[in-house]
Structure formats: structure tokens, C-alpha cells
Design a protein around this motif. Sequence first.
Motif, short mmCIF file in Angstrom:
data_model
loop_
_atom_site.label_atom_id
_atom_site.label_comp_id
_atom_site.label_asym_id
_atom_site.label_seq_id
_atom_site.Cartn_x
_atom_site.Cartn_y
_atom_site.Cartn_z
N SER A 101 -30.51 4.33 52.78
CA SER A 101 -29.01 4.52 53.15
C SER A 101 -28.69 5.35 53.96
O SER A 101 -27.50 5.35 54.63
N GLN A 102 -29.56 6.14 54.69
CA GLN A 102 -29.38 7.20 55.57
C GLN A 102 -30.02 6.84 57.07
O GLN A 102 -29.90 7.55 57.86
N TRP A 104 -31.00 5.29 60.93
CA TRP A 104 -30.05 5.66 62.03
C TRP A 104 -30.76 4.78 63.27
O TRP A 104 -30.24 4.65 64.34
N THR A 108 -36.35 3.63 61.88
CA THR A 108 -36.22 4.24 60.54
C THR A 108 -36.03 3.20 59.52
O THR A 108 -36.41 3.20 58.24
N ARG A 171 -24.39 1.53 53.32
CA ARG A 171 -24.90 2.82 52.96
C ARG A 171 -24.69 3.26 51.39
O ARG A 171 -25.44 3.56 50.88
N SER A 172 -23.31 3.13 51.11
CA SER A 172 -22.87 3.40 49.74
C SER A 172 -23.54 2.48 48.73
O SER A 172 -23.89 2.75 47.73
N LEU A 175 -26.97 3.30 48.02
CA LEU A 175 -27.28 4.52 47.23
C LEU A 175 -26.87 4.13 45.79
O LEU A 175 -27.46 4.60 44.78
#
Length: 463
Positions: A101-102, A104, A108, A171-172, A175
Motif C-alpha cells: 500500500s506504500q 512508489w 518496490t 492504497r487504502s 491496507l
Amino acid sequence: MLPALFGSDRNIFYGWYIVAAGIVINMLMGGLIMHAFHFYVAELKAEFLWPATIFGLAFMITRIESGVLGPVQGWLIDRFGPQTMMRLGIASTTIGLLAFSQLWSQGTFIAFYFVVAIGASVGGFMTVSVAVVTWFERKRSRALGYMSTGFALGGFLALPVGIMIQEIGWRSAALLSAIVLFGVGQILATLFVRRPEDRGLVRDGGSVVESTEGAARSQPPANPHRHRDFTVREALRTRAFWGLALAHGAPLLVVSGVFVHFTLLVTEVEGLNLTHAGIAYTAMNVAQLVGQLGMGYLGDRFSKRLLLVPAMFGHCAAAIMLAFAASFEMILLAAIINGLAWGSRAPLITALRADYFGASNFGQIMGWSSIVMSTFMTVGGFLSSVLFDATGSYGIPFTVLGLGALTGAIWVLMAGRPRLPGVRVVTARGPLQRAQPIAMFRPNRPSTSPTVRRAPQRASRDR
């Protein structure tokens, strides 16, 4: 729900609770990760403008990881039990989703998805399958068919996940998926008792005492020539092992192509969008569910090898239809055919592998098979991405995948029942008569087994 699915007896066999837990875990692993992958691909491609080859590369790396770790994972399951591996797998998947979710950058993305894939592999299908095979024998195809429906049910989560990605962002969504998976998965992992004997039970139901008393009344005393399961080394030396591994792997060319490209393929057709992709994908999972339930039932009654052949043709037909689809109706029909073939194939091959080689070393045997299976998954996802970037369409990529899947029919027909080496009967009297009834009750040891044979008369001196 459990009595309706698994029987009407007042006392439900504990193995069915393991099947039910496996359904939910496979549903979460499949719906939140595997089935949702192509929705994440569409969003990442739109946001970062990455080429399709990047997503194919990520999928390829994770499939290589699954194949390389397969034998190790199988050994760990046999050594420490499915519950421990389930907990570790769920924890790893959760960490991977939180990191995902993080992300970039391309690097990654590949790294975090790699962690997710490791966790999903360790805590997913193989671990649940080993547990179910250990608890069932006569009803093995049915139990595996029920268990496999979790992955199809997970497909129904794909559309809600796609909508969630659009509404709150990818992203949310990642999560929230991590939180749900960890909470539910760790609770259900407590149900995975290692073997029936740990609860005073035997396979398929009943207690150890009842089974022992029944055997004493119906069978003669035990003899030194009773059945045993294949060791890993013995299984690897059989043509059946490699035939089943190749038959399991070939259709995964199409499955991997669908995982990576389905949403992009649908949206490439003029007038179609994410909603059409979600509807077609849901229809495919309904068909997969029907195939799993139907073949799980039929697999305990008819030849699993013959039932597998139409599934291979179905994967091929579906891939070629997707390759040249120009309307939503064609895509929908292809999705349904692929779903039926997919649902029919997986539980039948897994049950057939356990029938052939036994449950004692099934985790390791399944792990070694995963090397072959992961190779096909790797080739399917990456090759289709490269061919799409080279040609600009899905015609050639999915035609190639479909023809590759068709070879699965050849491999499964070559995978005849293997002979267990090293089983001898000393004399034609006594031991021979007691060895035959035992062989009759073992799936990979029919009563006509050529390994139970008449020894020379002079061997009677050794009695």
C-alpha cells in the motif's frame, strides 16, 4: 450450513470443519490477492504509466519463488504441520500488503508483491490441501472439491475490491485487505489440527476405538506385507508423478494469462469498461464453483483421468475465444467455459495425486510438483505480456497459451497408476490371502495389484 453441505449426521466429522476453514481462507487469499491483481494492474498502469511487461515480470518472479520454495514448503508442512505454516503465511501476506500500500516505484512494486506472494503460497492452497488430504481418503475428491470452492468464492470479492479501489484508492484498499486477512485468518488457523489421530479419530469419520474394533471383527490379523505410501524419492521416479505435474501445469498457462491481463483484455474491446470486466470475471467464478462442486462429487465415483480431459479442451477453447473476442457476449462465454474447466481440473488432479502416492509425504510430493506448475505459471504470465507489447493485441498471446493448455490432455492420459516398489509376499498361502484385502482398501493399491504376487515355493523355508 455444515450439515447441508457435508452430511446430516448429528455429530459432524471434524475434518469438515477443516474443509470449511479452508474454504474461507482460500476465499480471502484468492479474492483479496490473486483475483484482485488485475484490478491493481489497471490502476497502477494508469497512475504510473508502466508497460505491461513490468506486471508480467512481477508475476513471473513470484511464480519462480513459488516453484523454488515448493519442496521446502512441502517439507515444512510435513514436519511442523499445517497450522504453524498457515499462521506464518497469513502473517507474511499481511506484512506484504501493508508494504504494497506504500509502494512508489517499479522496484518496490516487485519487491512488495514478492512478499505478498510468498505469504499467499505458504498460507494458501498447498497447506490447506495437505490438511484435507490427511483427514480424508474415501471422500477425498469431494472434500478437495468443497475446499477448492473457496478460491472460486473469492472471485466474488473481485468486483467489490474493484469498486473499493475506485472509491477509496488502491492504497487504502490494500491496507483494508491486510487487516481483514490477518484477523480472520489467524482465528481460522486454530482449526487446522494436524491429523485425525490427534483428536482420537480416523480418516473420513469415526473414532480410533470404533475403527480398531471393526477391523478386528472383519479382517484377519495384521501381516508384515501391509500397504505403505510412496516415499518422495519413489514418487519422483514414476511416470505418473511427472505426467500429473505437467497436466496440472499446462492449463495454468491460461490461468496466469487471465490473472494478469483479463481486465486489460476486456477494456481493449471498444465500448467495454471495468464494470464489464467485473461482471465477466464474476460469471467465470460462478462457473468455477459449479465445476468444483460437480467434479468433486463425480471424482469419487468415476475415473478422474477421463474427467480431466474435457477440462483441458475447455481451457484451450476459452483462451482462443478470448484471443479474438470482439464483443461482451463472446468474452462472457469464454469466461464461463474457462471457469468450468478451471473448477473441474484442480480438485481432480490433487485428489488423483493423493490416490496414487498416499498422504504420508503428500506435502513434499506436492511441493516438488509445484516446481513444474510454477514454471507454466511463470511462462504464461510473462510470455503473454511480452507478446502483447510486441504485437499490440491479445490474439497471438492467448492463442499460444490455449494450445499449450491443450497438451494437458496428453499428459494426464500418460499418467497411469504407478506401482509401489519393494512389496513382496513370501508364500502363496497365508500372507497372500491376508495381503489382498488390505490392498483393496487403498486407492493406489487395487486388489489386482501386480506387486502382490506368488513367490516361488522354495521361499517357504524362510517363514
